[in-house]
Design an enzyme around this catalytic site. Structure first.
Site, PDB file in Angstrom:
ATOM      1  N   TYR A   1      68.153 -62.285  76.120  1.00  9.70           N
ATOM      2  CA  TYR A   1      69.342 -62.228  75.254  1.00  9.70           C
ATOM      3  C   TYR A   1      70.607 -62.292  76.110  1.00  9.70           C
ATOM      4  O   TYR A   1      71.541 -63.041  75.809  1.00  9.70           O
ATOM      5  CB  TYR A   1      69.296 -60.943  74.425  1.00  9.70           C
ATOM      6  CG  TYR A   1      70.470 -60.759  73.496  1.00  9.70           C
ATOM      7  CD1 TYR A   1      70.602 -61.540  72.351  1.00  9.70           C
ATOM      8  CD2 TYR A   1      71.462 -59.807  73.762  1.00  9.70           C
ATOM      9  CE1 TYR A   1      71.679 -61.377  71.498  1.00  9.70           C
ATOM     10  CE2 TYR A   1      72.542 -59.636  72.915  1.00  9.70           C
ATOM     11  CZ  TYR A   1      72.640 -60.426  71.780  1.00  9.70           C
ATOM     12  OH  TYR A   1      73.724 -60.266  70.940  1.00  9.70           O
TER      13      TYR A   1
ATOM     14  N   SER B   1      78.463 -61.564  73.447  1.00 11.07           N
ATOM     15  CA  SER B   1      78.080 -60.142  73.443  1.00 11.07           C
ATOM     16  C   SER B   1      78.446 -59.548  74.788  1.00 11.07           C
ATOM     17  O   SER B   1      78.476 -60.247  75.806  1.00 11.07           O
ATOM     18  CB  SER B   1      76.557 -60.018  73.237  1.00 11.07           C
ATOM     19  OG  SER B   1      76.113 -58.712  73.550  1.00 11.07           O
TER      20      SER B   1
HETATM   21  N1  NAP Z   1      74.923 -56.382  66.046  1.00 12.57           N
HETATM   22  C1  NAP Z   1      75.254 -56.251  67.308  1.00 12.57           C
HETATM   23  O1  NAP Z   1      75.198 -55.136  67.894  1.00 12.57           O
HETATM   24  C2  NAP Z   1      75.786 -57.431  68.085  1.00 12.57           C
HETATM   25  C3  NAP Z   1      76.465 -57.173  69.281  1.00 12.57           C
HETATM   26  C4  NAP Z   1      76.966 -58.236  70.021  1.00 12.57           C
HETATM   27  C5  NAP Z   1      76.776 -59.535  69.569  1.00 12.57           C
HETATM   28  N2  NAP Z   1      76.095 -59.768  68.405  1.00 12.57           N
HETATM   29  C6  NAP Z   1      75.914 -61.154  67.988  1.00 12.57           C
HETATM   30  O2  NAP Z   1      76.551 -61.325  66.744  1.00 12.57           O
HETATM   31  C7  NAP Z   1      75.955 -62.427  66.060  1.00 12.57           C
HETATM   32  C8  NAP Z   1      75.692 -62.016  64.625  1.00 12.57           C
HETATM   33  O3  NAP Z   1      74.738 -60.953  64.638  1.00 12.57           O
HETATM   34  P1  NAP Z   1      74.799 -59.787  63.560  1.00 12.57           P
HETATM   35  O4  NAP Z   1      74.971 -58.525  64.287  1.00 12.57           O
HETATM   36  O5  NAP Z   1      75.733 -60.144  62.480  1.00 12.57           O
HETATM   37  O6  NAP Z   1      73.268 -59.818  63.073  1.00 12.57           O
HETATM   38  P2  NAP Z   1      72.615 -60.159  61.654  1.00 12.57           P
HETATM   39  O7  NAP Z   1      73.249 -59.334  60.598  1.00 12.57           O
HETATM   40  O8  NAP Z   1      71.152 -60.072  61.898  1.00 12.57           O
HETATM   41  O9  NAP Z   1      73.019 -61.681  61.397  1.00 12.57           O
HETATM   42  C9  NAP Z   1      72.438 -62.727  62.129  1.00 12.57           C
HETATM   43  C10 NAP Z   1      72.793 -64.036  61.469  1.00 12.57           C
HETATM   44  O10 NAP Z   1      72.229 -65.110  62.248  1.00 12.57           O
HETATM   45  C11 NAP Z   1      71.486 -65.957  61.372  1.00 12.57           C
HETATM   46  N3  NAP Z   1      70.342 -66.550  62.037  1.00 12.57           N
HETATM   47  C12 NAP Z   1      69.401 -65.936  62.788  1.00 12.57           C
HETATM   48  N4  NAP Z   1      68.476 -66.822  63.154  1.00 12.57           N
HETATM   49  C13 NAP Z   1      68.837 -68.017  62.606  1.00 12.57           C
HETATM   50  C14 NAP Z   1      68.259 -69.314  62.592  1.00 12.57           C
HETATM   51  N5  NAP Z   1      67.098 -69.593  63.207  1.00 12.57           N
HETATM   52  N6  NAP Z   1      68.905 -70.311  61.929  1.00 12.57           N
HETATM   53  C15 NAP Z   1      70.063 -70.058  61.281  1.00 12.57           C
HETATM   54  N7  NAP Z   1      70.650 -68.849  61.236  1.00 12.57           N
HETATM   55  C16 NAP Z   1      70.022 -67.845  61.898  1.00 12.57           C
HETATM   56  C17 NAP Z   1      71.010 -65.050  60.256  1.00 12.57           C
HETATM   57  O11 NAP Z   1      70.685 -65.845  59.144  1.00 12.57           O
HETATM   58  P3  NAP Z   1      69.618 -65.334  57.991  1.00 12.57           P
HETATM   59  O12 NAP Z   1      69.957 -63.886  57.744  1.00 12.57           O
HETATM   60  O13 NAP Z   1      69.947 -66.206  56.828  1.00 12.57           O
HETATM   61  O14 NAP Z   1      68.265 -65.530  58.567  1.00 12.57           O
HETATM   62  C18 NAP Z   1      72.229 -64.161  60.055  1.00 12.57           C
HETATM   63  O15 NAP Z   1      73.158 -64.801  59.215  1.00 12.57           O
HETATM   64  C19 NAP Z   1      74.694 -62.795  66.854  1.00 12.57           C
HETATM   65  O16 NAP Z   1      74.957 -63.934  67.633  1.00 12.57           O
HETATM   66  C20 NAP Z   1      74.481 -61.581  67.749  1.00 12.57           C
HETATM   67  O17 NAP Z   1      73.843 -61.945  68.950  1.00 12.57           O
HETATM   68  C21 NAP Z   1      75.613 -58.742  67.654  1.00 12.57           C
END
Ligand code: NAP
Length: 239
Positions: free
Chosen positions: A139, A127
């Site tokens: 984070y 990120s």
């Molecule tokens: N959205 C943003 O603005 C953003 C920006 C920069 C980086 N990121 C990074 O991108 C990545 C994906 O995030 P996203 O935006 O796609 O969010 P998201 O839609 O909330 O997806 C998060 C994913 O992580 C999984 N997860 C969370 N806790 C877990 C656990 N304890 N065990 C196994 N799986 C787990 C969730 O699984 P379940 O749904 O099955 O629980 C889901 O598939 C993350 O690493 C986040 O830090 C996001």
């Protein structure tokens, strides 16, 4: 077909990566939510593996399913937390560290012999917070740790390593962390855009990509002049 393992495949960026890889890769899709994961598996022809990466059993389950076959390992699972450090519970710190940092490190470590044998590739979804964001201190630390791990692994392991550092992305991430995205700028990008950058980065064996690309400028300022970066960040987003 070569095997790709995608964590976080049940939602957001991980699900978009799975869709992007579908057709060219044998997919092992990891998540916790069985129904959402099954829906992504249906769309992509992948196999589901329900595993909680907040503990060693989940990491071991993924290792067992992927060992001996994985060529591409995509670490997209993760969660956020917002608020001052003093208001952050110890349990929240532990969960962020475990899911965002310890699980990808342990899983990569466990699968490294296979990845080396397969001349494989690891992709990390870090990120922009890796360069430090106020109110997201823990984070930020997990994502900086992930970036450092990727940089060192790239030097040591003889496999491809790509780190993607998105800014805000339009996924359930913000609702799940309990605080909506509040900045007017930068505007969130789509998870498909991040997935396209990641898959392209793996194909071209790129080291690191910010999405959108202009965020690279912030990282350069942070690297070259950290005090100036801190001043500008405080002015843009006062706390
Ligand atoms: N959205 C943003 O603005 C953003 C920006 C920069 C980086 N990121 C990074 O991108 C990545 C994906 O995030 P996203 O935006 O796609 O969010 P998201 O839609 O909330 O997806 C998060 C994913 O992580 C999984 N997860 C969370 N806790 C877990 C656990 N304890 N065990 C196994 N799986 C787990 C969730 O699984 P379940 O749904 O099955 O629980 C889901 O598939 C993350 O690493 C986040 O830090 C996001």
């Amino acid at each position: 077909m070569r095997t790709a393992v995608v964590t976080g495949a049940s939602s957001g960026i991980g699900a978009a990566v799975a869709e992007r890889l579908a057709g060219s890769w044998d997919l092992l899709l990891v998540g916790r939510d069985e129904a959402r994961l099954a829906a992504v598996a249906d769309r992509t022809g992948g196999r589901s593996l329900v595993a909680d990466l907040a503990g060693p059993d989940g990491v071991e389950a993924v290792r067992a399913a992927a060992d001996g076959r994985v060529t591409l390992l995509v670490h997209a699972a993760g969660l956020g937390a917002a608020g001052p450090l003093a208001d952050t519970s110890a349990a929240c710190v532990d969960e962020l560290m475990q899911v965002n940092l310890v699980a990808p490190v342990q899983l990569t470590r466990a699968l490294l012999p296979t990845l080396v044998a397969q001349r494989g590739h690891v992709a990390f979804v870090a990120s922009i917070a890796a360069i430090g964001v106020a109110d997201e201190v823990v984070y930020s630390a997990t994502k900086a740790g992930l970036r450092g791990f990727a940089d060192a692994l790239r030097l040591e392991a003889g496999i491809g390593v790509t780190t993607v550092l998105p800014g805000a992305v339009d996924t359930p991430y913000f609702a799940r962390r309990g605080r909506p995205y509040h900045r007017r700028f930068p505007r969130p990008v789509s998870p498909e855009r991040v997935a396209a950058a990641l898959v392209d980065g793996v194909r071209r064996r790129r080291t690191e990509m910010f999405v959108p690309g202009w965020l690279t400028l912030g990282a350069r300022v942070h690297g070259a002049a950290p005090a100036l970066f801190a001043r500008l960040s405080r002015r843009a987003d006062p706390h």
